[in-house]
Design an enzyme around this catalytic site. Structure first.
Site, PDB file in Angstrom:
ATOM      1  CB  SER A 153      -0.871  -0.108   1.151  1.00 58.74           C
ATOM      2  OG  SER A 153      -1.477   1.396   1.542  1.00 58.74           O
ATOM      3  CE1 TYR A 167      -4.640  -2.530   5.159  1.00 63.12           C
ATOM      4  CE2 TYR A 167      -3.493  -0.215   4.773  1.00 63.12           C
ATOM      5  CZ  TYR A 167      -4.021  -1.398   4.402  1.00 63.12           C
ATOM      6  OH  TYR A 167      -4.323  -1.531   3.001  1.00 63.12           O
TER       7      TYR A 167
HETATM    8  P1  NAD Z   1     -11.797  -5.846  -0.291  1.00 67.19           P
HETATM    9  O1  NAD Z   1     -12.052  -5.842   1.115  1.00 67.19           O
HETATM   10  O2  NAD Z   1     -12.586  -5.466  -1.525  1.00 67.19           O
HETATM   11  O3  NAD Z   1     -11.272  -7.257  -0.652  1.00 67.19           O
HETATM   12  C1  NAD Z   1     -10.515  -7.945  -0.041  1.00 67.19           C
HETATM   13  C2  NAD Z   1     -10.727  -9.547  -0.322  1.00 67.19           C
HETATM   14  O4  NAD Z   1      -9.914 -10.429   0.797  1.00 67.19           O
HETATM   15  C3  NAD Z   1     -12.261  -9.851   0.391  1.00 67.19           C
HETATM   16  O5  NAD Z   1     -12.868 -10.397  -0.773  1.00 67.19           O
HETATM   17  C4  NAD Z   1     -12.082 -10.500   1.386  1.00 67.19           C
HETATM   18  O6  NAD Z   1     -13.175 -11.635   1.916  1.00 67.19           O
HETATM   19  C5  NAD Z   1     -10.618 -11.080   1.497  1.00 67.19           C
HETATM   20  N1  NAD Z   1     -10.043 -11.751   2.712  1.00 67.19           N
HETATM   21  C6  NAD Z   1     -10.095 -11.192   3.601  1.00 67.19           C
HETATM   22  N2  NAD Z   1      -9.341 -11.661   4.615  1.00 67.19           N
HETATM   23  C7  NAD Z   1      -8.746 -12.955   4.073  1.00 67.19           C
HETATM   24  C8  NAD Z   1      -8.394 -14.108   4.466  1.00 67.19           C
HETATM   25  N3  NAD Z   1      -7.803 -14.245   5.847  1.00 67.19           N
HETATM   26  N4  NAD Z   1      -8.094 -15.150   3.822  1.00 67.19           N
HETATM   27  C9  NAD Z   1      -8.513 -15.010   2.424  1.00 67.19           C
HETATM   28  N5  NAD Z   1      -9.200 -13.938   1.892  1.00 67.19           N
HETATM   29  C10 NAD Z   1      -9.387 -12.863   2.677  1.00 67.19           C
HETATM   30  O7  NAD Z   1     -10.285  -4.899  -0.385  1.00 67.19           O
HETATM   31  P2  NAD Z   1      -9.571  -4.558  -1.684  1.00 67.19           P
HETATM   32  O8  NAD Z   1      -9.603  -2.877  -1.517  1.00 67.19           O
HETATM   33  O9  NAD Z   1      -9.533  -5.038  -2.718  1.00 67.19           O
HETATM   34  O10 NAD Z   1      -7.832  -4.776  -1.019  1.00 67.19           O
HETATM   35  C11 NAD Z   1      -7.084  -5.645  -1.576  1.00 67.19           C
HETATM   36  C12 NAD Z   1      -5.639  -5.435  -1.110  1.00 67.19           C
HETATM   37  O11 NAD Z   1      -5.339  -4.015  -1.529  1.00 67.19           O
HETATM   38  C13 NAD Z   1      -5.655  -5.640   0.302  1.00 67.19           C
HETATM   39  O12 NAD Z   1      -4.228  -6.363   0.706  1.00 67.19           O
HETATM   40  C14 NAD Z   1      -5.460  -4.156   0.782  1.00 67.19           C
HETATM   41  O13 NAD Z   1      -4.762  -3.981   1.995  1.00 67.19           O
HETATM   42  C15 NAD Z   1      -4.913  -3.493  -0.232  1.00 67.19           C
HETATM   43  N6  NAD Z   1      -4.974  -2.157  -0.658  1.00 67.19           N
HETATM   44  C16 NAD Z   1      -6.304  -1.541  -0.691  1.00 67.19           C
HETATM   45  C17 NAD Z   1      -6.543   0.002  -0.750  1.00 67.19           C
HETATM   46  C18 NAD Z   1      -7.579   0.498  -0.865  1.00 67.19           C
HETATM   47  O14 NAD Z   1      -7.872   1.720  -0.572  1.00 67.19           O
HETATM   48  N7  NAD Z   1      -8.661   0.013  -0.934  1.00 67.19           N
HETATM   49  C19 NAD Z   1      -5.242   0.771  -0.788  1.00 67.19           C
HETATM   50  C20 NAD Z   1      -3.772   0.132  -0.783  1.00 67.19           C
HETATM   51  C21 NAD Z   1      -3.711  -1.214  -0.432  1.00 67.19           C
END
Ligand code: NAD
Length: 267
Positions: A153, A167
Site C-alpha cells: 500500500s 495495517y
Molecule cells: P476488499 O475488502 O474489497 O477485498 C479483500 C478480499 O480479501 C475480500 O474478498 C475478503 O473476503 C478477502 N479476505 C480477507 N481476509 C482473508 C483471509 N484471511 N483469507 C482469504 N481472503 C481474505 O479490499 P481491496 O480494497 O480489494 O484490497 C485488496 C488489497 O489491497 C488488500 O491487501 C488491501 O490492504 C490493499 N489495499 C487497498 C487499498 C484501498 O484503498 N482499498 C489501498 C492500498 C492497498
C-alpha cells in the site's frame, strides 16, 4: 519472454496459470476477471465463499476458466492447499498474486490498539505473504519461474495522521519482504514485486470514509483529486503478471494518483 503463441493471439497471459487471493472482492476480483480475459486459468481464493463463487461464475460466463478455493491466507495448511489446487486443477502455477488483506475498525494508534488486532492484521496481511511464498515458490520453480505480486500500500511509504498502526506495519513488512524475495530468487526466473495502491474507492476503505467530510479530508492529498478504482489496480497487476514486465523485479510499484509525489496539491 513472449512466446509465439502470445504474439499470435495477442492475449497477455496465454499459457500462464494464476492464483489470486482475496479474489471475491475489489482488486482481487477485478484482477481475476482481467487475468482470465487475458488467457490465464485462475484459482480464485477467498474466505467469503459466496463472493468467490460469484467471481468464478463471472469468469466462466465470459468464456474464461477459473475455480474457487476456500483458504484463509493466515493459515499455513490453507495456503499449502491453495497452491496444490493450482497444480492439480491446471497443471502448474506461473503467477502468484498475494492480495488478500484487511483493515480492522479497531486498528488505531499505538496506545489504543489491542494486541489481538495487531496480531490479526499482521497474520492476514503479512504472514500470509510469507505462507504464499513458502508454498508457492516451489511450484513456480517447477513451472520454470514466474511472477509474484504482493499487495502492499502507499502507507508502506507514507505516514498518515489518521492512524492504523497495525495495517501500516503490515504493509511495510510486505514491501520489505518483497524486496528480499526478489533478490533471493532473481536467478531462478522468479520476479517479485510489491504493488502499492493509493486510496481506492473499494469496500475496504469506503466503509471507514463513510461521510463526504471524511472523503474530502483524504482527497486533499491526492493530486488527481479522486480515489482510484480496483480496475485501475488490476491493470497494473496484469502488467506485473505478464512477460511485458520481464525486467521488473523488486519494485514498489506505486499506482496512487500521485499521492506519494505530492507536497502541496493543486487547488
Ligand atoms: P476488499 O475488502 O474489497 O477485498 C479483500 C478480499 O480479501 C475480500 O474478498 C475478503 O473476503 C478477502 N479476505 C480477507 N481476509 C482473508 C483471509 N484471511 N483469507 C482469504 N481472503 C481474505 O479490499 P481491496 O480494497 O480489494 O484490497 C485488496 C488489497 O489491497 C488488500 O491487501 C488491501 O490492504 C490493499 N489495499 C487497498 C487499498 C484501498 O484503498 N482499498 C489501498 C492500498 C492497498
Amino acid at each position: 519472454m513472449m512466446t509465439n503463441d502470445q504474439r499470435l493471439t495477442g492475449k497477455r497471459l496465454d499459457g500462464k496459470v494464476a492464483l489470486i487471493t482475496g479474489a471475491g472482492s475489489g482488486i482481487g476480483r477485478e484482477s481475476a476477471l482481467l487475468f482470465a480475459a487475458e488467457g490465464a486459468p485462475v484459482i480464485v481464493v477467498d474466505i467469503e465463499d459466496h463472493a468467490g463463487d460469484d467471481t468464478v461464475s463471472a469468469i466462466t460466463k465470459a468464456g474464461g476458466r477459473a475455480v474457487y478455493v476456500h483458504a484463509d491466507v493466515a493459515r499455513a495448511a490453507d495456503t499449502e492447499r491453495m497452491i496444490a489446487s493450482a497444480e492439480r486443477e491446471f497443471g502448474k502455477l506461473n503467477v502468484l498474486f498475494n492480495n488478500a488483506g484487511i483493515m480492522h475498525g479497531r486498528d488505531d494508534d499505538a496506545v489504543s490498539t489491542d494486541e489481538a488486532i495487531w496480531d490479526l492484521t499482521m497474520n492476514v496481511n503479512a504472514k500470509s505473504v510469507f505462507f504464499g511464498c513458502k508454498y508457492g515458490i516451489p511450484a513456480l520453480r517447477r513451472a520454470g519461474g514466474g511472477s509474484i505480486i504482493n499487495t502492499a500500500s502507499f502507507v508502506a511509504v507514507l505516514g498518515a495522521a489518521t492512524p492504523q498502526i497495525a495495517y501500516t506495519a503490515s504493509k511495510g513488512a510486505v514491501l520489505a519482504l518483497s524486496r528480499e524475495l526478489a533478490v533471493v530468487h532473481a536467478r531462478e526466473n522468479i520476479r517479485v514485486n510489491a504493488l502499492c495502491p493509493g486510496p481506492l474507492r473499494t469496500e475496504l476503505l469506503m466503509k471507514f470514509l463513510d461521510t463526504e467530510a471524511k472523503k474530502q479530508r483524504r482527497l486533499v492529498h491526492i493530486p488527481m483529486g479522486r480515489f482510484g478504482t480496483a480496475p485501475e489496480i488490476a491493470r497494473a497487476a496484469l502488467f506485473l503478471a505478464s512477460d511485458e514486465s520481464s525486467f521488473v523485479t523488486g519494485t514498489e510499484f506505486l499506482v496512487d494518483g500521485g499521492i506519494t509525489a505530492a507536497y502541496v496539491t493543486p487547488e
